[in-house]
Design an enzyme around this catalytic site. Structure first.
Site, PDB file in Angstrom:
ATOM      1  N   LEU A   1       0.835  -1.213   0.000  1.00 42.64           N
ATOM      2  CA  LEU A   1       0.000   0.000   0.000  1.00 42.64           C
ATOM      3  C   LEU A   1       0.863   1.254   0.000  1.00 42.64           C
ATOM      4  O   LEU A   1       0.781   2.069  -0.917  1.00 42.64           O
ATOM      5  CB  LEU A   1      -0.931  -0.002   1.222  1.00 42.64           C
ATOM      6  CG  LEU A   1      -1.770   1.267   1.432  1.00 42.64           C
ATOM      7  CD1 LEU A   1      -2.704   1.511   0.245  1.00 42.64           C
ATOM      8  CD2 LEU A   1      -2.563   1.187   2.731  1.00 42.64           C
TER       9      LEU A   1
ATOM     10  N   GLU B   1       0.175   1.727   9.749  1.00 41.64           N
ATOM     11  CA  GLU B   1      -1.262   1.479   9.584  1.00 41.64           C
ATOM     12  C   GLU B   1      -2.121   2.651  10.058  1.00 41.64           C
ATOM     13  O   GLU B   1      -3.172   2.484  10.663  1.00 41.64           O
ATOM     14  CB  GLU B   1      -1.669   0.180  10.282  1.00 41.64           C
ATOM     15  CG  GLU B   1      -1.135  -1.042   9.551  1.00 41.64           C
ATOM     16  CD  GLU B   1      -1.838  -2.316   9.957  1.00 41.64           C
ATOM     17  OE1 GLU B   1      -3.067  -2.308  10.108  1.00 41.64           O
ATOM     18  OE2 GLU B   1      -1.136  -3.325  10.115  1.00 41.64           O
TER      19      GLU B   1
ATOM     20  N   PRO C   1       6.335   6.090  -1.660  1.00 43.78           N
ATOM     21  CA  PRO C   1       7.096   7.267  -1.243  1.00 43.78           C
ATOM     22  C   PRO C   1       6.245   8.536  -1.137  1.00 43.78           C
ATOM     23  O   PRO C   1       6.479   9.375  -0.265  1.00 43.78           O
ATOM     24  CB  PRO C   1       8.168   7.388  -2.340  1.00 43.78           C
ATOM     25  CG  PRO C   1       8.383   5.979  -2.792  1.00 43.78           C
ATOM     26  CD  PRO C   1       7.029   5.342  -2.731  1.00 43.78           C
TER      27      PRO C   1
ATOM     28  N   GLY D   1      16.359   3.781  35.276  1.00 39.36           N
ATOM     29  CA  GLY D   1      17.515   4.675  35.338  1.00 39.36           C
ATOM     30  C   GLY D   1      18.510   4.355  34.239  1.00 39.36           C
ATOM     31  O   GLY D   1      18.139   3.990  33.120  1.00 39.36           O
TER      32      GLY D   1
ATOM     33  N   GLU E   1      -2.210  10.778  14.418  1.00 38.91           N
ATOM     34  CA  GLU E   1      -2.935  11.963  13.955  1.00 38.91           C
ATOM     35  C   GLU E   1      -4.092  11.566  13.029  1.00 38.91           C
ATOM     36  O   GLU E   1      -5.200  12.114  13.123  1.00 38.91           O
ATOM     37  CB  GLU E   1      -1.975  12.912  13.234  1.00 38.91           C
ATOM     38  CG  GLU E   1      -0.951  13.586  14.132  1.00 38.91           C
ATOM     39  CD  GLU E   1       0.195  12.668  14.550  1.00 38.91           C
ATOM     40  OE1 GLU E   1       0.931  13.030  15.478  1.00 38.91           O
ATOM     41  OE2 GLU E   1       0.361  11.581  13.939  1.00 38.91           O
TER      42      GLU E   1
ATOM     43  N   GLY F   1       1.595   8.069   1.898  1.00 35.94           N
ATOM     44  CA  GLY F   1       1.664   7.514   3.244  1.00 35.94           C
ATOM     45  C   GLY F   1       0.308   7.655   3.906  1.00 35.94           C
ATOM     46  O   GLY F   1      -0.614   6.879   3.669  1.00 35.94           O
ATOM     47  N   SER F   2       0.156   8.715   4.718  1.00 38.23           N
ATOM     48  CA  SER F   2      -1.142   8.958   5.343  1.00 38.23           C
ATOM     49  C   SER F   2      -2.218   9.221   4.301  1.00 38.23           C
ATOM     50  O   SER F   2      -3.383   8.877   4.498  1.00 38.23           O
ATOM     51  CB  SER F   2      -1.044  10.148   6.299  1.00 38.23           C
ATOM     52  OG  SER F   2      -0.205   9.841   7.402  1.00 38.23           O
TER      53      SER F   2
ATOM     54  N   THR G   1      -1.178   6.881  11.159  1.00 39.17           N
ATOM     55  CA  THR G   1      -0.547   7.569  12.283  1.00 39.17           C
ATOM     56  C   THR G   1      -1.590   7.912  13.353  1.00 39.17           C
ATOM     57  O   THR G   1      -2.799   7.888  13.113  1.00 39.17           O
ATOM     58  CB  THR G   1       0.115   8.873  11.818  1.00 39.17           C
ATOM     59  OG1 THR G   1      -0.915   9.754  11.319  1.00 39.17           O
ATOM     60  CG2 THR G   1       1.153   8.622  10.727  1.00 39.17           C
TER      61      THR G   1
END
Length: 381
Positions: free
Chosen positions: A125, A363, A128, A339, A367, A131-132, A365
């Protein structure tokens, strides 16, 4: 309202835990260090029934439900999110579109192999420039007689180079925008198909991630899933399904980190007493556990709503968003409680912190999840 698990689900959880103890825990640190895809584990996932949990036995699945699937992802993610990232890509992204939208012939041709683990799957899917914004696909396919010719490139593909089948989103009519998108099942041995360089990642380093390259790739026309132009609609439904499992990846990572930290704060001494006896530590542990259980309830609700045949998209997005959020938040806080030791590879929490970050990205973001949740709630409309 009953929050108790059935005897069958409890027994299933125990079976998964035993598989993890025997097959995954002994190598989980090693495969991260070596950035090695653990084929020896994957070859046992199918026979163990962990690659087709939620699919009918008719097609090689286990006849289980989505709650069982989520529980398996959760349990394995406590120790190795690299493996569950691959399982989610195989089971949800590759297999589900074939099962939901494929013909009976296609289901019988692909699913028995995939669900039994004789073959592994992936989805093509991301690109470049897509994406979203999944609608910005550039990979093109045109019909030429009895086959499609595919040209383009996919990136960041989980299970790339290991999968036998790639459920791939292509543009069959660029002029129609997202209504010109279609889905093809592309076999790894298709002429003109190759794998690009494998990515070097911050986390989930034992998962295989690489580009898919299509150079006049030849795909039989009978590998078209559904109809030409229905790809966007199908992929959106597929991502809804996938979010249930991905949320469980974040949940499992958080649970694993919390359990490691609970042991550590009971042993580590400073100022003459264990750090677990300090109120700040107790408050941190209490708050993290409350958030973990809240995430589990949302994700289990999404799975149970899907199993009941009811609309589940809102809960899937909430589960993915909150599972990812607590995965990153809890692991960061656990490293802080360790720590300086938490920053060292000797302890697992640093790996868990690195692994958790991707859940906020892949899959969809965090947002994007909030955008979709707001859309479901009709905020501003």
């Amino acid at each position: 309202m009953d929050f108790t698990l059935s005897k069958e689900h409890l027994l299933f959880r125990q079976m998964v835990r035993e598989f993890v103890e025997n097959e995954i825990k002994p190598i989980m640190q090693e495969i991260d260090e070596e950035e090695r895809f653990p084929r020896e584990v994957w070859e046992k996932l199918g026979p163990a029934g962990l690659l087709g949990i939620q699919y009918p036995k008719k097609y090689g699945g286990q006849g289980g439900d989505y709650l069982a699937y989520v529980m398996a992802i959760e349990e394995i993610s406590k120790y190795c999110a690299s493996i569950t990232s691959g399982i989610a890509a195989h089971s949800s992204l590759c297999c589900w579109p074939i099962y939901q939208f494929g013909t009976e012939e296609q289901k019988m041709r692909f699913l028995p192999e995939l669900l039994s683990g004789k073959a592994w799957g992936a989805m093509g899917l991301t690109e470049p420039g897509a994406g979203s914004d999944a609608a910005m696909q550039q990979t093109k396919a045109y019909l030429d007689g009895d086959h499609y010719v595919v040209n383009g490139r996919k990136c960041f593909i989980t299970n790339a180079g290991e999968a036998k089948y790639y459920t791939t989103v292509v543009m069959t009519d660029k002029s129609k925008g997202n209504k010109g998108m279609s889905i093809l099942v592309i076999p790894a041995d298709a002429p003109g198909f190759s794998i690009g360089k494998h990515e070097k990642k911050m986390g989930i380093r034992a998962s295989a991630t690489a580009d898919l390259i299509f150079d006049n790739c030849i795909v039989p026309k009978e590998n078209l899933i559904g109809k030409e132009g229905d790809g966007f609609k199908m992929i959106m439904q597929t991502l809804d399904i996938g979010r249930i499992g991905v949320g469980a990846v974040g949940l499992g990572i958080a649970e694993g980190a919390w359990e490691e930290t609970l042991k550590y704060v009971g042993q580590r001494k400073q100022f003459g007493k264990t750090i677990g006896s300090f109120q700040n530590t107790q408050f941190e542990m209490a708050d993290m556990k409350t958030r973990i259980d809240s995430a589990q309830l949302i994700i289990y609700r999404a799975a149970c709503t899907k199993d009941a045949g009811l609309p589940f998209g809102l809960y899937a997005c909430m589960g993915k968003y909150y599972g990812a959020t607590i995965g990153s938040d809890v692991t960061r806080r656990c490293v802080q409680l360790f720590g300086g030791y938490g920053y060292m590879r000797e302890y697992h929490v640093e790996r868990m912190m690195r692994d958790a970050k991707i859940v906020e990205i892949y899959e969809g973001t965090s947002e994007v999840q909030k955008m979709v949740i707001a859309g479901h709630l009709k905020v501003g409309k």
